[in-house]
Design an enzyme around this catalytic site. Structure first.
Site, mmCIF file in Angstrom:
data_model
loop_
_atom_site.group_PDB
_atom_site.id
_atom_site.type_symbol
_atom_site.label_atom_id
_atom_site.label_comp_id
_atom_site.label_asym_id
_atom_site.label_seq_id
_atom_site.Cartn_x
_atom_site.Cartn_y
_atom_site.Cartn_z
ATOM 1 N N LYS A 123 0.904 -1.268 -0.106
ATOM 2 C CA LYS A 123 0.158 -0.006 0.086
ATOM 3 C C LYS A 123 0.945 1.168 0.031
ATOM 4 C CE LYS A 123 -2.499 -0.918 3.749
ATOM 5 N NZ LYS A 123 -1.588 -2.200 4.190
ATOM 6 N N ARG B 7 -9.668 1.267 8.665
ATOM 7 C CA ARG B 7 -9.175 -0.350 9.238
ATOM 8 C C ARG B 7 -10.212 -0.913 9.798
ATOM 9 N NH1 ARG B 7 -3.311 0.826 9.121
ATOM 10 N NH2 ARG B 7 -2.270 -1.093 9.399
ATOM 11 N N ARG C 69 11.483 -6.755 5.063
ATOM 12 C CA ARG C 69 11.410 -5.464 5.252
ATOM 13 C C ARG C 69 11.868 -4.935 6.613
ATOM 14 N NH1 ARG C 69 5.677 -2.362 4.623
ATOM 15 N NH2 ARG C 69 5.400 -2.741 6.882
ATOM 16 N N ARG D 244 11.684 -1.849 11.745
ATOM 17 C CA ARG D 244 10.269 -1.349 12.328
ATOM 18 C C ARG D 244 9.977 -2.287 13.539
ATOM 19 N NH1 ARG D 244 5.333 0.088 8.276
ATOM 20 N NH2 ARG D 244 4.389 -1.043 10.187
ATOM 21 N N ARG E 187 -1.052 -8.940 13.363
ATOM 22 C CA ARG E 187 -1.330 -7.986 12.303
ATOM 23 C C ARG E 187 -2.178 -8.519 11.200
ATOM 24 N NH1 ARG E 187 3.893 -5.221 10.714
ATOM 25 N NH2 ARG E 187 2.694 -3.824 9.376
#
Ligand code: AMP
Length: 189
Positions: free
Chosen positions: A16, A91, A130, A136, A147
């Site tokens: 996204k 969301r 990632r 992160r 998630r």
């Protein structure tokens, strides 16, 4: 002209953010990412950041009341008047309803929801890659699984919500950035 008020929906890792940036460059409209804004608030140590951090670290959703406030404030700024790419908001059903109500008050509405479709195993692999690059704090394997299940339970139902509004376009999210960008462009035209 195609849609300029759009929303990118999809599971974590579906691309996204990457695709939102392409749309920003193409249409000259802002990306509105509640995830980026919340990470900024955490980094700046604001009250909103303090309220959001625990949820974010666990991979859970930040409460609607917090996120809706953040998104509404951003959407009310002048640069969002001629269009925007929503990335990671809404969301939940409550967020989607709040967004519709806000846009109605502003005399406008969402024109397209692009739902990126991808299988979960590819996404988990992509997110773990990632995590190593970006560091992160919500990209550990456990958090990624959380998630994913949060997405399935709370966010995936929005696909039907936008289908009913007849603004849904489902796009295959697997492939190169270029390939996916081309599919999105077709969905928006
Ligand atoms: P993202 O960068 O969009 O994946 O968001 C990172 C994290 O920020 C999420 O896992 C949530 O904890 C929080 N977050 C971002 N956007 C929202 C939202 N619309 N509703 C609730 N929590 C959000």
């Amino acid at each position: 002209m195609g849609a300029r008020r759009m929303l990118l929906l999809g599971p974590p890792g579906a691309g996204k953010g990457t695709q939102a940036l392409r749309l920003v460059a193409k249409f000259g409209i802002p990306q509105i990412s509640t995830g980026d804004m919340l990470r900024g608030a955490v980094a700046a140590g604001t009250e909103i950041g303090r309220r959001a951090q625990g949820y974010m670290d666990r991979g859970e959703l930040v409460p609607d009341s917090v996120v809706i406030g953040v998104a509404e404030e951003r959407l009310s700024q002048g640069d969002a008047e001629s269009g925007f790419v929503l990335d990671g908001f809404p969301r939940t059903a409550a967020q989607a309803e709040a967004l519709d109500a806000l846009l109605e008050r502003m005399g406008t509405k969402l024109e397209r929801c692009v739902a990126l479709v991808a299988d979960e195993d590819s996404l988990v692999t992509r997110l773990l890659g990632r995590a190593q690059i970006e560091g992160r704090s919500d990209d550990s394997e456990d958090t990624i699984r959380t998630r994913m299940s949060v997405y399935h339970e709370q966010t995936a139902p929005l696909i039907d919500y936008y289908r009913k509004q007849e603004i849904l376009a489902e796009v295959d999210g697997l492939g190169s950035v270029e390939e996916v960008a081309k599919r999105i462009e077709e969905a928006l035209s």
